[in-house]
Design a protein around this motif. Structure first.
Motif, mmCIF file in Angstrom:
data_model
loop_
_atom_site.group_PDB
_atom_site.id
_atom_site.type_symbol
_atom_site.label_atom_id
_atom_site.label_comp_id
_atom_site.label_asym_id
_atom_site.label_seq_id
_atom_site.Cartn_x
_atom_site.Cartn_y
_atom_site.Cartn_z
ATOM 1 N N LYS A 159 -25.204 37.394 -11.205
ATOM 2 C CA LYS A 159 -25.886 38.669 -10.962
ATOM 3 C C LYS A 159 -25.123 39.440 -9.901
ATOM 4 O O LYS A 159 -24.858 38.921 -8.825
ATOM 5 N N ASP A 160 -24.758 40.668 -10.215
ATOM 6 C CA ASP A 160 -24.116 41.548 -9.229
ATOM 7 C C ASP A 160 -24.873 42.863 -9.180
ATOM 8 O O ASP A 160 -25.210 43.438 -10.211
ATOM 9 N N ILE A 161 -25.108 43.338 -7.982
ATOM 10 C CA ILE A 161 -25.853 44.583 -7.782
ATOM 11 C C ILE A 161 -24.900 45.669 -7.270
ATOM 12 O O ILE A 161 -24.081 45.411 -6.393
ATOM 13 N N VAL A 176 -24.949 49.551 -5.624
ATOM 14 C CA VAL A 176 -25.802 50.577 -5.011
ATOM 15 C C VAL A 176 -24.986 51.858 -4.815
ATOM 16 O O VAL A 176 -23.882 51.801 -4.253
ATOM 17 N N VAL A 206 -22.948 52.837 -1.666
ATOM 18 C CA VAL A 206 -22.445 51.604 -1.042
ATOM 19 C C VAL A 206 -21.311 51.039 -1.894
ATOM 20 O O VAL A 206 -20.181 50.870 -1.430
ATOM 21 N N HIS A 207 -21.593 50.797 -3.191
ATOM 22 C CA HIS A 207 -20.589 50.208 -4.078
ATOM 23 C C HIS A 207 -19.938 51.224 -5.008
ATOM 24 O O HIS A 207 -18.952 50.929 -5.663
ATOM 25 N N ASP A 266 -16.989 38.081 -13.150
ATOM 26 C CA ASP A 266 -17.512 36.834 -12.562
ATOM 27 C C ASP A 266 -17.555 35.712 -13.599
ATOM 28 O O ASP A 266 -17.217 34.566 -13.300
ATOM 29 N N SER A 283 -14.048 34.550 -14.381
ATOM 30 C CA SER A 283 -13.448 33.710 -13.343
ATOM 31 C C SER A 283 -13.944 32.274 -13.423
ATOM 32 O O SER A 283 -13.363 31.378 -12.816
ATOM 33 N N ARG A 329 -14.396 27.198 -7.363
ATOM 34 C CA ARG A 329 -13.527 27.497 -6.217
ATOM 35 C C ARG A 329 -13.141 26.232 -5.468
ATOM 36 O O ARG A 329 -12.335 26.293 -4.542
ATOM 37 N N CYS A 357 -10.468 28.878 -9.453
ATOM 38 C CA CYS A 357 -10.333 30.274 -9.869
ATOM 39 C C CYS A 357 -11.420 31.116 -9.207
ATOM 40 O O CYS A 357 -12.535 30.647 -8.970
ATOM 41 N N ILE A 358 -11.091 32.370 -8.921
ATOM 42 C CA ILE A 358 -12.056 33.326 -8.362
ATOM 43 C C ILE A 358 -11.621 34.708 -8.831
ATOM 44 O O ILE A 358 -10.442 34.904 -9.166
ATOM 45 N N ASP A 359 -12.537 35.651 -8.903
ATOM 46 C CA ASP A 359 -12.076 37.019 -9.170
ATOM 47 C C ASP A 359 -12.027 37.796 -7.855
ATOM 48 O O ASP A 359 -12.763 37.493 -6.911
ATOM 49 N N ASP A 393 -13.723 41.106 -3.193
ATOM 50 C CA ASP A 393 -13.780 41.429 -1.756
ATOM 51 C C ASP A 393 -12.408 41.734 -1.165
ATOM 52 O O ASP A 393 -12.314 42.106 0.009
ATOM 53 N N GLN A 398 -9.448 37.805 1.378
ATOM 54 C CA GLN A 398 -10.785 37.225 1.573
ATOM 55 C C GLN A 398 -11.179 36.314 0.415
ATOM 56 O O GLN A 398 -11.800 35.264 0.605
#
Lengths: 319, 319
Positions: B38-40, B42, B45-46, B67, B70, B141, B204-206, B209, B213
């Motif tokens: 889940k990604d929000i 706003v 902000v985003h 997500d 990844s 990760r 693995c990560i996407d 950030d 990071q």
């Protein structure tokens, strides 16, 4: 403390299964169907400003669990979306997560991930996605049949009266009872599961928008007409007292929403079985009417006369 | 037109599988694991105020698909949560849902449910839950090893430069290129799937950030130290030009985020296999460094000297 610190301090301890920490959560299941729902609660829209964080956590979660219950499935877990203003305190986080923890334990469900982000105004918004797995079919709104009886669980209207109490529109010794019903719905997970497992229900929905409107959803999806008897609608003794003195509150009770009880339909042959099941699990279940050919929701008073409501959303009653 | 009318007009046509219409959606699957995120987003902000609704729909969806990518899994579908101000127009709904439709088709994913509600201020908030199924393990990760190489897909920094372009901090002929990269990430679904299927990736990560990071997240989860060479970081020719004239933008490129490229780690023995895979699927994959014992993220310049960044979140570089 920044957002990451709050998450580390308060959210990670809820994650007994180490499901959080990657971009997405992985859940093993041996069942073949996923049942999933998302309900959003906005401060000032779905809950009052300055709501008790613990109760807020529980209500946000329970309205989602109620959706899963109405499908006849046991909830497995949830993702938590929090959109928070800058002025959220350590105390808020502590109380909010203690509410989640209590309900995780009570309903045996897992927090499995989510997202926390900053709002650019002062409202708290909670967006929860809850889900469960099953190898059974799930209950829907669309398979009710003409001739089926209509049943509801618990009592109707207490939560709507609770909202009136919070708004100081009603004010008497029962207000704290009503407020509590508004704050803390009780998702009917066992009842939903059993009427599904025993193939008792032809359709099911949970009452979030109000008894009449939610029965209307079944009617629209199943192409049937509902006939509901006011006298049969289960009310708490507190609601009966207040309704006796304020008969105009009937409309609030029937249309106010936030009950999170189940409405389901069933063939009349199951009537005894439903009564047995109700006593077995200790959840009151009441027949409130039956389905016929058509597409309206008819409400009858004790003289068997149709009652018309004026509330927006129900204008079709005045045709 | 009210909220229900918009949903009926614009959301229901996206639902080819009749999954919407009950309290929760039911999805049949024959796989044994659920991968869910889940990604929000706003407004303010985003994403920027007054964002193109079509691009906004796609970006909200794609950050969630990224997500799932990844984790090495193919996305199946998503629930859409919309928290909307009162002044949302018919045009907005039309364009937003046309963006969803295009991406549903492009990525072969299904809208399976959600919730739309009113915000009590003027921001748009989008809360998407995306998920997929697998009978494979998923990438995490936490399983990177000392000695592994570090790879990234695509180019780094274009999206961060796009945000600077939107804010008029940079202003040149490449700005529309950068803005487009900020608006429309390209989730690396095929790459994620293949490095998982071929057991190539140890982690693995996407990159949401910022490259540094997000590599740090791998280091923290896997208890390893990362060594990254600036010269090896893949940049678009547009980014190279602007960086040549403005070397201070290096920090933005490495820490700005919004790339939605994959970072993964792999044993050196897989190097040729990764190159082959990269050409086969037409996705650039570049080795940018390696893992060693420790827990830092070290960045080296062309003289093999460590570079220290001052940006908040990376204070540990100045130790």
């Amino acid at each position: 403390m920044n957002e990451f610190s709050y998450i580390k301090k308060y959210i990670h301890p809820l994650d007994h299964n180490s499901l959080i920490g990657n971009d997405a959560a992985q859940i093993a299941n041996l069942q073949d169907k996923l049942i999933i729902t998302k309900d959003i609660l906005v401060e000032g829209v779905h809950f009052l400003d300055n709501n008790d964080p613990k109760l807020l956590a529980k209500k946000s979660l329970r309205v989602n669990l109620s959706d899963i219950a109405s499908m006849g499935i046991k909830p497995y877990g949830y993702l938590l979306g929090l959109i928070l203003p800058n002025n959220i305190t350590n105390k808020w986080w502590k109380e909010f997560t203690s509410g989640l923890k209590e309900d995780n334990d009570q309903f045996n469900i897992k927090l499995i991930g989510g997202d926390t982000t900053q709002n650019n105004n002062n409202s708290i918004i909670i967006s929860i996605t809850a889900f469960g797995f099953t190898n059974n079919t799930s209950l829907t709104r669309s398979k009710a049949n003409v001739g089926d009886y209509i049943y509801v669980s618990g009592n109707i209207g207490d939560a709507a009266l609770g909202l009136l109490a919070y708004r100081n529109i009603i004010n008497n010794k029962h207000c704290s009872y009503f407020k509590n019903k508004f704050d803390l719905p009780n998702p009917r997970i066992n009842l939903g599961l059993l009427i599904n497992d025993y193939n008792i229900a032809s359709s099911c929905i949970d009452i979030s928008d109000g008894l009449i409107q939610d029965i209307e959803h079944i009617c629209q999806s199943s192409y049937v007409e509902a006939n509901i008897y006011i006298d049969k609608i289960p009310l708490s003794k507190e609601a009966k007292i207040i309704l006796n003195n304020n008969p105009q509150l009937l409309e609030t009770i029937l249309t106010g929403g936030d009950d999170y009880e189940l409405v389901f339909t069933s063939h009349p042959k199951n009537h005894i079985k439903i009564k047995d099941l109700s006593s077995k699990i200790g959840v009151k279940v009441t027949q409130v009417g039956y389905l016929s050919i058509g597409n309206n929701v008819n409400i009858y008073n004790h003289n068997n006369q149709k009652i018309l409501f004026t509330k927006k959303g129900f204008q079709h009653f005045s045709n």
